[in-house]
Structures are given as structure tokens and as C-alpha cells.
Design an enzyme around this catalytic site. Structure first.
Site, PDB file in Angstrom:
ATOM      1  N   GLY A  57       0.831  -1.199   0.000  1.00  0.00           N
ATOM      2  CA  GLY A  57       0.000   0.000   0.000  1.00  0.00           C
ATOM      3  C   GLY A  57       0.865   1.248   0.000  1.00  0.00           C
ATOM      4  N   CYS A  84       5.250  -6.118   1.829  1.00  0.00           N
ATOM      5  CA  CYS A  84       5.673  -4.713   1.776  1.00  0.00           C
ATOM      6  C   CYS A  84       4.984  -3.878   2.863  1.00  0.00           C
ATOM      7  CB  CYS A  84       5.415  -4.166   0.362  1.00  0.00           C
ATOM      8  SG  CYS A  84       6.301  -2.640   0.056  1.00  0.00           S
ATOM      9  N   TYR A  85       4.056  -2.998   2.514  1.00  0.00           N
ATOM     10  CA  TYR A  85       3.334  -2.247   3.549  1.00  0.00           C
ATOM     11  C   TYR A  85       2.703  -3.230   4.536  1.00  0.00           C
ATOM     12  CZ  TYR A  85      -0.075   0.862   5.769  1.00  0.00           C
ATOM     13  OH  TYR A  85      -0.806   1.572   6.687  1.00  0.00           O
ATOM     14  N   HIS A 180       7.689  -7.566  -3.406  1.00  0.00           N
ATOM     15  CA  HIS A 180       6.399  -7.984  -3.988  1.00  0.00           C
ATOM     16  C   HIS A 180       6.543  -9.313  -4.731  1.00  0.00           C
ATOM     17  CE1 HIS A 180       3.982  -4.354  -3.221  1.00  0.00           C
ATOM     18  NE2 HIS A 180       5.155  -3.748  -3.240  1.00  0.00           N
ATOM     19  N   GLU A 182       4.288 -11.062  -5.974  1.00  0.00           N
ATOM     20  CA  GLU A 182       3.224 -11.259  -6.963  1.00  0.00           C
ATOM     21  C   GLU A 182       3.578 -10.735  -8.347  1.00  0.00           C
ATOM     22  OE1 GLU A 182       3.155  -9.550  -4.253  1.00  0.00           O
ATOM     23  OE2 GLU A 182       2.309  -7.556  -4.510  1.00  0.00           O
ATOM     24  N   SER A 233     -23.962 -11.204 -26.546  1.00  0.00           N
ATOM     25  CA  SER A 233     -23.258 -10.468 -27.602  1.00  0.00           C
ATOM     26  C   SER A 233     -22.444 -11.416 -28.464  1.00  0.00           C
ATOM     27  CB  SER A 233     -22.326  -9.444 -26.970  1.00  0.00           C
ATOM     28  OG  SER A 233     -21.258 -10.121 -26.308  1.00  0.00           O
ATOM     29  N   GLY A 234     -22.219 -12.625 -27.956  1.00  0.00           N
ATOM     30  CA  GLY A 234     -21.333 -13.536 -28.659  1.00  0.00           C
ATOM     31  C   GLY A 234     -19.915 -13.472 -28.098  1.00  0.00           C
ATOM     32  N   GLY A 235     -19.669 -12.512 -27.212  1.00  0.00           N
ATOM     33  CA  GLY A 235     -18.371 -12.450 -26.540  1.00  0.00           C
ATOM     34  C   GLY A 235     -18.286 -13.545 -25.480  1.00  0.00           C
ATOM     35  N   VAL A 236     -17.078 -13.757 -24.967  1.00  0.00           N
ATOM     36  CA  VAL A 236     -16.877 -14.874 -24.035  1.00  0.00           C
ATOM     37  C   VAL A 236     -17.710 -14.709 -22.766  1.00  0.00           C
ATOM     38  CG1 VAL A 236     -15.164 -16.135 -22.692  1.00  0.00           C
ATOM     39  CG2 VAL A 236     -14.545 -15.207 -24.899  1.00  0.00           C
ATOM     40  N   ASP A 237     -17.731 -13.507 -22.208  1.00  0.00           N
ATOM     41  CA  ASP A 237     -18.398 -13.337 -20.907  1.00  0.00           C
ATOM     42  C   ASP A 237     -19.897 -13.598 -21.006  1.00  0.00           C
ATOM     43  OD1 ASP A 237     -15.879 -12.537 -20.295  1.00  0.00           O
ATOM     44  OD2 ASP A 237     -16.349 -10.413 -20.120  1.00  0.00           O
ATOM     45  N   SER A 238     -20.535 -12.988 -21.996  1.00  0.00           N
ATOM     46  CA  SER A 238     -21.989 -13.187 -22.070  1.00  0.00           C
ATOM     47  C   SER A 238     -22.305 -14.618 -22.513  1.00  0.00           C
ATOM     48  CB  SER A 238     -22.653 -12.152 -22.979  1.00  0.00           C
ATOM     49  OG  SER A 238     -22.321 -12.349 -24.321  1.00  0.00           O
ATOM     50  N   SER A 239     -21.447 -15.213 -23.332  1.00  0.00           N
ATOM     51  CA  SER A 239     -21.699 -16.591 -23.770  1.00  0.00           C
ATOM     52  C   SER A 239     -21.626 -17.560 -22.589  1.00  0.00           C
ATOM     53  CB  SER A 239     -20.669 -17.023 -24.821  1.00  0.00           C
ATOM     54  OG  SER A 239     -20.743 -16.188 -25.935  1.00  0.00           O
ATOM     55  N   LYS A 379     -10.833 -13.140 -15.982  1.00  0.00           N
ATOM     56  CA  LYS A 379     -11.083 -13.460 -17.384  1.00  0.00           C
ATOM     57  C   LYS A 379     -10.603 -14.868 -17.763  1.00  0.00           C
ATOM     58  CE  LYS A 379     -12.348 -11.859 -21.471  1.00  0.00           C
ATOM     59  NZ  LYS A 379     -13.594 -11.104 -21.724  1.00  0.00           N
TER      60      LYS A 379
END
Ligand code: XMP
Length: 523
Positions: A57, A84-85, A180, A182, A233-239, A379
Site C-alpha cells: 500500500g 511490503c506495507y 512484492h 506477486e 453479444s457472442g463475446g466470451v463473458d456473455s456466452s 477473465k
């Protein structure tokens, strides 16, 4: 109630807190990020984490009123890792000392960038697989530093500017690092997280197979016998949202697919046949091409284009949705990064570079409740879930496509003629990329048709046709991007194919602008 083990990440405002979650999810550990203000005693008791991580942070623990976790976190009997913080918080809270570092010069201990940590003392569990070559590269980014360890803590690693680079109190399973782990610049960082979660007793039970079952049950509990509308929409998320809902509630789901006339070649047919025929999902195909293209006639300003499309989309969607009886819920493919962003305390309002086209505001307007089965996923986890649900790889791996579609790849006036030329050129370009095996290396590739005609010569004749620009970028999240370094051979071959195969284009250019300063789309 979820059955998997949970890890809590307390966010103190680091820019890279999300990456901690990414690393853990890659280890099949379920974790959630919560800003420190929300983490109260009651929250901790309810969340019941099996382990806790304190993020980094920007604040200084030497400042009165700086961010802290509730003290009960130290008495829950669960392992804690401070980054870290987060290390400084732990030391200060448990009786050590932290001092402000000077940025540079004599005795300065602030450190930004690459550093090398060497082993000291031993902790075979935490540091399994570390120091195999003697030292480890790590990423430091701190102003303050720990000057005295809290009682019970030992040192396991030091760097020239951080004598307490890796520390731990093995009796209590509290560990803390100055760097860090990560980030990419700590190449062996994932191993450190792996060791931490193993010693905390995680079994790696967060898998997409388990998630699928859990999500289906959750949807059934939430929805009951009601009907759900899903904008597809045909995109991955809505599909993936649609398929998951369909598995959970079958015919209680109706999808609405709006064709605004700004889709790519064969796109509408592919989406409709995939969802209606293959998955047998109830689907309304709203062919509203005339409406959208009519309203966009003569519009050249990018923001007016976006706003027009957004407004019409909501109207159209609402119209179709109103015809579905008993609809009580609207499904949305909201992802975890959207959820985290909306609770982040560190980020102020960010500048609107482009107004994004989405269905925000729809649920309230229509009096619908939300179902968001992907709210916990990143994602790549959505892609893994899509795979689990049998969505073909060609669909899962598709490049992102913006809501306003080809409208923002057609600077200046949008005409049916230009859209048709654009569709054909785009199809040739994507075919080229696939043939050369480059599709998966590229985040997004498309053609933009430019609002200029230029002179050319083909055969014996003079031509006066459109110029187009090819765009291809690599990116991790679309926030920043680099243009893709195609070979000249590839570019030459593609230009030749487009000019030969697409009537209406006689000049091809390649856009070599990165983001920033450019954006990925042209408008
Ligand atoms: P830019 O052009 O802002 O795009 O660099 C970043 C990413 O976002 C996509 N994009 C959109 N997606 N609605 C969307 O759903 C939009 O209005 C929109 N505008 C841009 C773009 O394709 C890229 O992946």
C-alpha cells in the site's frame, strides 16, 4: 454456502493487489480481496479465512491514522503473510518498529526496482524451492522499512537495503516480506505463495469443475421459478453466462441477441446457430440493423456514435425484454476485476477517455434484479469455465470485440458500402493471422477503414478507392498495449491479398501506435 477453503486478501491500496489474487487462483486457491475499511471483526468471523494476506500500500505506518487491519486478525489462529506495507503493518502491530526511509543518498533505505535477496537462517517450508542458485531476484518498492522485528520473528532473507527482506514467526505462522512476490519481476514469487498456502493447509480445491456445480446451485437458489433475460453479444463473458444459466434453469432463460448491423462477417449467423441450435437456448434474434444504421446516418463524431448506439441498444433490449413474461432477473457477465474496481478505495474517479457501451442502468430502469454468476472470476477463469461447459476453443479464444462494433472502426461517416468493404477486409486479415498461426499471440486484431480515398493503379487502370489500416496489439488487460511486430513478409502478403480480394480498397497501412498514446480502437 461455498465449500472450498477461503483466503482473505486485505487490501491496503497497492497497485498490484489484484496480482496476488491472480497468483493464488493459479494455485487453485479461492481468495477474495477486500479493502481494509470493510474488514471488521464481524467480517473476519463471518468470512472465516483459512489464511490472510496483507497487501502492499502507498501509506506509511508511521503516520497516525494509517490503514490497519482489526487486531482480531492476529488472534484467529490462522497464518498471515504480509507484503511490503503489509509487512510493516504486521511489525508495527506486533511490537516491532518501522522507520521512514530516505529516497536516496547516505544510508537511505528506500528501494524501488530490482534487488537480490540472499538467504539467512532457514525456513524450509516457506522457502522450499528458493535460493537454489544462491540468491533470488525480487521487486522492491518501498519508502519505509522495518528497523526492528516484532518479538518472535526471525530473518530468512536479506538484501543490501532490506536487512529484513524475508521474516517470519514460525510458531504463529506469521510471515512477512519486504518485496512484492506477486509481480513478474520476482520470477520465483509464485513459489513463495505456493509454499505459504501449502503450510496454511490449502488443498487447491478451487477448480472450474467445482465452481460450475456451485454456481449452478447458487443460480437455482437465487432465481427459483422466475424468468431470466440475458443479453448475448457472442463475446466470451456473455456466452459463458448464458450457458451456465441454461444449465441451471433451462427454459427459464431467454437470451436477446441484438444485431445492430455493425457486426463482423457471418457473426450474427454464427452466434444464433451456436446458441439456438447447438445449445438449444431460447434466443430472440433482434434484427435491428435498419434502426441503428438509420440513426447513425450522417453521424461522424465518435462520442455521438457511441452514445447513439448505447441509447438505441438499451431501448431495443428493453422492448424485447418486455415481451418476455414473468421476467424478474437480468443476467450480466460482470467479472471480478469490475467488482474489485468498484470497491477500491485508492482509485479516484478515472478520466473518461471513451464512453463504454454497456447495459448499465438497465436493471433499475426495468425493475429487474441482477444475476451475475461470473462475479468471482477473472477473465482466464471465465475461459476455463467456458471450456468446462463445452464451448468450442475457437469461441473461447476469440479476440475482444467492442459493443459499438464496426462503428468505431469506421472513422467519419458510416455507410453500408464502407461497412461491407470493412467486413471483407477484416475477414481476409483475420484469415491471414490464423493461417500464420499468430491469432493466439495477439490480444486483438482488426481492420479500420479510413475516411479517405487515394489514387492507385491496378492493371492498366487508375483506381480511386479507400485506404484501410490494419491494427494488431498485444496486451494483458487492454489498459496498455504494444503494436504487434509482424514481419514485412506477412504485412506485404496481407496487403496484396486485401487489395486483390476486396473491391473498394487500394491501399493498406499498418498502425504502429502503442497504447498509450494511442487507444486500441480508432475511435
Ligand atoms: P481502447 O480503444 O479504449 O479499448 O484502447 C480497450 C479495449 O476495450 C474495447 N472497447 C470496448 N468494449 N464497449 C466494449 O464492450 C466499448 O464501447 C468499447 N470501446 C473499446 C476495445 O475493443 C479494447 O479491447
Amino acid at each position: 454456502m461455498s465449500t472450498h477453503d477461503r483466503l482473505l486478501i486485505i487490501d491496503f491500496g497497492s497497485q498490484v493487489t489484484q496480482l496476488i489474487a491472480r497468483r493464488l487462483r493459479e494455485l487453485n486457491v479461492y481468495c477474495e480481496i477486500h479493502p481494509y475499511q470493510n474488514v471488521t471483526d464481524a467480517f473476519l468471523a463471518d468470512f472465516a479465512p483459512k489464511a490472510v494476506i496483507f497487501s502492499g500500500g502507498p501509506d506509511s505506518v508511521t503516520r497516525d491514522g494509517s490503514p490497519r487491519p482489526p487486531q482480531s486478525v492476529y488472534t484467529m489462529g490462522v497464518p498471515i503473510l504480509g507484503i511490503c506495507y503489509g509487512q510493516q503493518v504486521m511489525m508495527q502491530d506486533l511490537g516491532g518498529r518501522v522507520e521512514g526511509g530516505k529516497i536516496s543518498g547516505g544510508g537511505g533505505t528506500a528501494e524501488f526496482g530490482r534487488a537480490y535477496v540472499e538467504p539467512k537462517g532457514r525456513h524450509d517450508d516457506l522457502l522450499f524451492g528458493w535460493f537454489l542458485d544462491g540468491r533470488e531476484q525480487v521487486w522492491m518498492s518501498h519508502g519505509d522499512h522495518v528497523s526492528k522485528l516484532a518479538p518472535g520473528f526471525e530473518v530468512y532473507g536479506t538484501s543490501p537495503n532490506a536487512p529484513f527482506a524475508i521474516t517470519g514467526n514460525p510458531a504463529r505462522h506469521f510471515y512477512a516480506v519486504q518485496f512484492h512476490p506477486e509481480v513478474h519481476h520476482t520470477p520465483n514469487g509464485k513459489t513463495l505463495y505456493e509454499n505459504f498456502v501449502r503450510l496454511a493447509g490449502f488443498t487447491g480445491d478451487w477448480t472450474m469443475g467445482a465452481y460450475r456445480e456451485e454456481a449452478i446451485q447458487k443460480i437455482r437458489d437465487q432465481v427459483g421459478n422466475a424468468h431470466v433475460i440475458c443479453g448475448l453479444s457472442g463475446g466470451v463473458d456473455s456466452s459463458v453466462t448464458a450457458i451456465l444459466l441454461h444449465e441451471a434453469i433451462g427454459d427459464q432463460l431467454t437470451c436477446v441477441f441484438v444485431d445492430h448491423g455493425l457486426l463482423r462477417q457471418n457473426e450474427a449467423e454464427e452466434v444464433v446457430s451456436m446458441f439456438r441450435d447447438h445449445y438449444n437456448i431460447k434466443l430472440i434474434h433482434a434484427d435491428e440493423r435498419e434502426l441503428f444504421l438509420g440513426e447513425l446516418d450522417g453521424v461522424t463524431d465518435p462520442e455521438v456514435k457511441r452514445k447513439t448506439i448505447g441509447r438505441l441498444f438499451i431501448d431495443v433490449f428493453q422492448n424485447y425484454a418486455n415481451q418476455i413474461e414473468d421476467a424478474e432477473f437480468l443476467a450480466q457477465g460482470t467479472l471480478y476485476p469490475d467488482v474489485i474496481e468498484s470497491v477500491s478505495f485508492s482509485g479516484g474517479p478515472s478520466v473518461t477517455i471513451k464512453s463504454h457501451h454497456n447495459v448499465g442502468g438497465l436493471p433499475e430502469k426495468m425493475g429487474l434484479k441482477l444475476v451475475e454468476p461470473l462475479r468471482e472470476l477473472f477473465k482466464d477463469e471465465v475461459r476455463a469455465l467456458g471450456h468446462e461447459l463445452g464451448l468450442p476453443a475457437s469461441f473461447i479464444g476469440r479476440h475482444p470485440f467492442p459493443g459499438p462494433g464496426l462503428a468505431i472502426r469506421c472513422p467519419g461517416e458510416i455507410t453500408r458500402e464502407k461497412l461491407e468493404i470493412l467486413r471483407q477486409a477484416d475477414a481476409v486479415y483475420i484469415d491471414q493471422i490464423r493461417r500464420h498461426g499468430l491469432y493466439d499471440e495477439i490480444w486483438q486484431a482488426f481492420v479500420a477503414i479510413l475516411p479517405v480515398r487515394t489514387v492507385g493503379v491496378m492493371g492498366d487502370g487508375r483506381t480511386y478507392d479507400y485506404a484501410c489500416a490494419l491494427r494488431a496489439v498485444t496486451s494483458v488487460d487492454g489498459m496498455t498495449a504494444d503494436y504487434y511486430p509482424f514481419s514485412h513478409d506477412f504485412l506485404g502478403e496481407t496487403a496484396t491479398r486485401i487489395i486483390n480480394e476486396v473491391q473498394g480498397i487500394n491501399r493498406v497501412t499498418y498502425d504502429i501506435t502503442s497504447k498509450p498514446p494511442g487507444t486500441i480502437e480508432w475511435e
